[in-house]
Design an enzyme around this catalytic site. Structure first.
Site, PDB file in Angstrom:
ATOM      1  N   GLU A 122      -0.199  -5.363  15.273  1.00  0.00           N
ATOM      2  CA  GLU A 122      -0.123  -5.334  13.814  1.00  0.00           C
ATOM      3  C   GLU A 122       1.308  -5.195  13.322  1.00  0.00           C
ATOM      4  O   GLU A 122       1.694  -5.806  12.327  1.00  0.00           O
ATOM      5  CB  GLU A 122      -0.968  -4.177  13.265  1.00  0.00           C
ATOM      6  CG  GLU A 122      -0.957  -4.103  11.753  1.00  0.00           C
ATOM      7  CD  GLU A 122      -1.835  -3.004  11.204  1.00  0.00           C
ATOM      8  OE1 GLU A 122      -2.035  -2.979   9.978  1.00  0.00           O
ATOM      9  OE2 GLU A 122      -2.328  -2.183  11.990  1.00  0.00           O
ATOM     10  N   GLU A 127       0.798  -1.236   0.000  1.00  0.00           N
ATOM     11  CA  GLU A 127       0.000   0.000   0.000  1.00  0.00           C
ATOM     12  C   GLU A 127       0.827   1.281   0.000  1.00  0.00           C
ATOM     13  O   GLU A 127       0.256   2.367  -0.105  1.00  0.00           O
ATOM     14  CB  GLU A 127      -0.963  -0.024   1.191  1.00  0.00           C
ATOM     15  CG  GLU A 127      -2.054  -1.054   1.027  1.00  0.00           C
ATOM     16  CD  GLU A 127      -2.949  -1.176   2.241  1.00  0.00           C
ATOM     17  OE1 GLU A 127      -4.143  -1.406   2.070  1.00  0.00           O
ATOM     18  OE2 GLU A 127      -2.429  -1.017   3.371  1.00  0.00           O
TER      19      GLU A 127
END
Length: 689
Positions: free
Chosen positions: A625, A481
Site C-alpha cells: 500500500e 484522510e
C-alpha cells in the site's frame, strides 16, 4: 567517457587504448523481463511476500515453504471477530497443504535445493520446483480454476533420480478463527472409479455462517490400479488422506488434488455442495479442468495492454491486470476490497478503492466484470437509504466501509465511518460510468438511476444552504484522510456536484423529469481557491502535507476542472505536498495521468514509476500500500496505475456518448501502447510516439 579519458594519455598510448576499447567484448545485459512470467529463484523466507492465484471468488496465497499454502481467502465470507467489532474476512479451510515422504523421510524446506517459484500470468498458475538431494525432482502447480468459482487444483509430479518409495498426503486444516470443526472421510466406489473425499465443516466465530471444504485425489492410473488411499485423523482441526507409490529411477509420477470451498453465505447446503463440486471436478478430470481454465483466461486476456519500449513496465502492468482480473469476476454481486483476495487486509471491506480506483480500468477492459461491482452497490442501496435516515438525511448515504450486509462497517475509532461522505458520490460516479461505457438504458432504468437519484437526494439534503454559491458541505473527512472534520473539502464538494449533474443527465436519458433542485444545488456548491488561484483542499487548508490525492482528482476523474493552466497549477502545488513514505499508492498515478494529458512526457514517466516501484516487494514484485509498506497486494494502487496507462497514456476517455480516444502523450522511453478488447465492442486503441 572512454574517449575523453584516453585523450589525456601519452601519444600513441591513447590510440592503442581506443583500439582495444573498440574490440573489448560488450558487457552482458540482463535478460529482459518476461512479459507473462514472474520467476523467483532467490527466495528468502524472511523477506517473502506471497503472490495470489485467484479466480474472483477464491484466492490461494503462496508460501516460501514447500507444499504449504499461506492462506485460502473466499470472497463474501465475513463474520464479526477480532479487532473493531465489525465484520471481517475469514480464511477458509486450507485444503491444498500436503506433504511428501521419500523412503520414509518427510521433506521440508531444509531438504530443498534449487528451489524456484514462477507465476504464469497468462495461465493464472503458480509453479514450484525443487530438488531433493540426488533422489528426486519435485514440481507442483496451483490453480484457482477460473470456470469453477469455488474449486482449486493442485497438480504434482515427482521425477525419481534413483529407485525410491514415495509417500504423499493431502492435509485439511481448520483456520484458528473457526470453531466446532467436524471432519469426514468418504469413499464412493463405482465400477469405473473410486472417489476418496476428505471433507471438513466448521462454524464462523459467532456461528452465523458455516464454512465447508472438500478435496480428492486425481490419479492417472486406471480404476483398480490406483494407489490405496488411507485416512488419518490427527485432531479435530486437522486430518489427511495419503497414499504410497514405488518409483523406479527415471520414472515421473503425477497426481493431482482437486478441492472446493464454499460457505452458507454462498449456498444453503454448503457441506454437500462442497463435496458435489469436488466430485464434479474429479469426474471432469485434470485435462478437462485445465483446458477450460486456460480457455477462460484466454478470453480474459483478449483485453490486454501491450507496451513497446519498456519491458519492465510491460511485465508490471500485466501483473496489475492479472491481479485485478483475479480478484473479481462477472456474474456476482461481490466487489473487491483494497487487498482483493490476497489476505485479510482491511477486513475485506469495500471502500472507494473499488469505485474510484479499480472499477474504471475493469469497466474499460471488461464491462461484464465491472457490472458485478455496481451490482454490489445496487443490492445494498436499501441499507444506504437506512444509513441516510439514521443521520438525518434524505436519499442514500453509502457506508465508508461495507461488507456483506451493506451497513457501515468502519470500526468506531476511525472517524471516516460517520464523516467520509464522498463515498456516496463515488458509488454514483461508477454507476454513471457503467452506463456511459455500455449505453445500457435498461440497466440504467432498473439499477443505475435508483443509485444516482437516491445519492443526489442525499447531497441535496446534506448541503447547508447559506446563500448563492454557499451551499456548504461541512464537517467531513476529506479524500485526503489526514484532513478530518473539515468544511468544503474540494473532492467532496466537486464529487457531489458531479453526482447531482449525472443524476439529472440520467433522468434526461430515460425521459424522466429530474428534480430541478439537483442542478440548483450543484451550481451553488463552492470550490474554494487560495489567493494565488490554486484550488484549496478545504476551508482551513494551509499547505500541510496530504495523505493522498484530493484536489487533483477534480481534473480526473471528476472533470470539474478542465483548464490546462489550472490543472498544471494544482499539480505543481500538490505534488510537493505528498510525503515520500506512509502514503497510499494512488496519488502519483493521477499525477502521471494528468501530466500525460498535458503533454509532459518526462513528468508522466517520473510519476508512473513513482506510483508503484517504491512499493514493490520480493520476490514477485507485488505492490504494498505504501512505500516501505508490507501489506500486499494493494489492488487499489494497481487500479490507479492502470488508469494512468489507459486514460492517460492511452488517451481513453469515458464520456456520456461512450468511450472515445483523446490526444495522449506517452511517457519518456515508451515507443507505443496498444490496448485491446476495449468496451462492449472489444475495440483496439493504439498510441505511437
Amino acid at each position: 567517457m572512454l574517449t575523453t579519458r584516453f585523450k589525456k594519455l601519452a601519444p600513441g598510448l591513447g590510440a592503442l587504448a581506443l583500439l582495444l576499447a573498440v574490440h573489448l567484448p560488450a558487457v552482458a545485459q540482463p535478460p529482459a523481463p518476461d512479459p507473462w512470467r514472474i520467476a523467483a529463484d532467490k527466495i528468502d523466507p524472511t523477506s517473502y511476500y506471497g503472490v495470489t492465484v485467484a479466480n474472483g471468488m477464491l484466492g490461494i496465497v503462496s508460501s516460501p515453504e514447500p507444499f504449504k499454502v499461506k492462506s485460502v481467502v473466499l470472497a463474501g465470507a465475513y463474520d464479526q471477530y477480532g479487532r473493531g467489532r465489525v465484520s471481517n474476512f475469514l480464511n477458509s479451510f486450507n485444503l491444498l497443504n500436503m506433504y511428501l515422504e521419500v523412503d520414509g523421510r518427510r521433506l521440508s524446506g531444509k531438504d530443498a535445493t534449487n528451489f524456484q517459484q514462477e507465476l504464469d500470468m497468462q495461465r493464472a498458475s503458480l509453479t514450484t520446483t525443487f530438488d531433493y538431494q540426488d533422489r528426486a525432482t519435485i514440481r507442483y502447480t496451483y490453480y484457482a480454476l477460473r470456470h469453477l468459482p469455488f474449486t482449486v487444483l493442485l497438480d504434482v509430479s515427482i521425477t525419481a533420480k534413483k529407485d525410491l518409495n514415495l509417500g504423499a498426503a493431502s492435509i485439511m486444516e481448520t483456520p484458528d478463527a473457526l470453531r466446532e470443526a467436524q471432519n469426514y472421510y468418504n469413499e464412493i466406489d463405482r465400477p469405473h472409479v473410486t472417489l476418496s473425499l476428505l471433507s471438513s465443516v466448521a462454524q464462523s466465530p459467532t456461528g452465523k455462517m458455516q464454512l465447508c471444504a472438500s478435496n480428492t485425489f486425481l490419479f492417472e492410473e486406471g480404476h483398480g490400479q490406483e494407489p490405496k488411499v488411507i485416512h488419518e485423523m490427527w485432531d479435530s482441526n486437522m486430518h489427511l488422506m495419503k497414499f504410497s507409490k514405488a518409483l523406479k529411477a527415471g520414472q515421473t509420477y503425477s497426481y493431482a488434488v482437486a478441492g472446493s470451498s464454499i460457505t452458507s453465505a454462498h449456498h444453503a447446503d454448503p457441506l454437500n455442495e462442497a463435496e458435489r463440486l469436488t466430485i464434479f471436478a474429479r469426474l471432469e478430470g485434470k485435462e478437462r479442468l485445465l483446458a477450460f481454465h486456460a480457455k477462460a483466461w484466454q478470453e480474459l486476456w483478449k483485453s490486454d495492454i501491450q507496451i513497446e519500449g519498456d519491458a519492465q513496465a510491460q511485465q508490471d502492468v500485466r501483473s496489475m491486470l492479472y491481479h485485478l482480473y483475479s480478484f473479481s469476476r462477472a456474474g456476482t454481486d461481490f466487489s473487491p476490497s483494497p487487498m482483493g483476495l490476497s489476505g485479510l487486509g482491511y477486513n475485506g471491506h469495500v471502500f472507494w478503492d473499488t469505485d474510484i480506483w479499480m472499477f474504471p480500468a475493469l469497466l474499460v477492459l471488461h464491462p461484464e466484470i465491472a457490472k458485478s461491482m455496481v451490482e454490489y452497490r445496487f443490492r445494498r442501496l436499501e441499507a444506504a437509504q437506512r444509513n441516510a435516515f439514521a443521520h438525518g438525511y434524505q436519499g442514500a448515504m453509502y457506508p465508508w466501509e461495507s461488507a456483506d450486509s451493506g451497513v457501515e462497517e468502519t470500526p468506531v475509532w476511525a472517524l471516516s465511518g460517520p464523516f467520509e461522505h464522498h463515498i456516496s458520490a463515488c458509488v454514483a460516479l461508477a454507476a454513471w460510468q457503467y452506463y456511459c461505457v455500455t449505453q445500457d438504458k435498461e440497466w440504467l432504468r432498473e439499477k443505475g438511476y435508483p443509485i444516482l437519484s437516491a445519492t443526489a437526494d442525499f447531497w441535496a439534503s446534506r448541503v447547508e444552504r447559506n446563500g448563492p454559491g454557499r451551499y456548504d458541505i461541512k464537517n467531513v473527512v476529506a479524500a485526503d484522510e489526514w484532513a478530518e472534520n473539515v468544511d468544503n473539502n474540494a473532492f467532496t464538494n466537486a464529487a457531489a456536484q458531479v453526482n447531482l449533474r449525472n443524476a439529472t443527465a440520467a433522468a434526461k436519458v430515460l425521459g424522466r423529469r429530474a428534480n430541478p433542485d439537483w442542478l440548483h444545488v450543484a451550481q451553488n456548491i463552492p470550490i474554494l481557491k487560495m489567493p494565488d488561484g490554486t484550488t484549496q483542499e478545504h476551508a482551513t487548508y494551509k499547505g500541510e502535507g496530504i495523505k493522498q490525492g484530493d484536489v487533483n482528482l477534480l481534473a480526473y476523474p471528476l472533470g470539474v476542472i478542465t483548464e490546462p493552466a489550472q490543472i498544471r497549477k494544482d499539480l505543481a502545488y500538490y505534488e510537493t505536498r505528498v510525503p515520500n513514505e506512509g502514503t497510499p499508492a494512488m496519488t502519483q498515478a493521477i499525477f502521471a495521468l494528468l501530466y500525460s494529458r498535458l503533454g509532459d512526457a518526462g513528468k508522466a514517466a517520473h510519476f508512473f514509476r513513482d506510483a508503484y516501484e517504491p512499493n514493490l516487494l520480493p520476490p514477485f514484485r507485488v505492490i504494498a500500500e505504501t512505500k516501505g509498506g508490507t501489506n500486499p497486494y494493494f489492488a487499489t494502487g494497481a487500479g490507479g496505475v492502470l488508469q494512468a496507462v489507459l486514460m492517460g497514456f492511452g488517451g481513453l476517455d469515458i464520456t456520456p456518448a461512450g468511450l472515445v480516444q483523446r490526444k495522449a502523450t506517452l511517457p519518456t522511453g515508451w515507443k507505443s501502447v496498444r490496448i485491446t478488447g476495449v468496451g462492449v465492442e472489444r475495440k483496439t486503441y493504439s498510441v505511437t510516439r
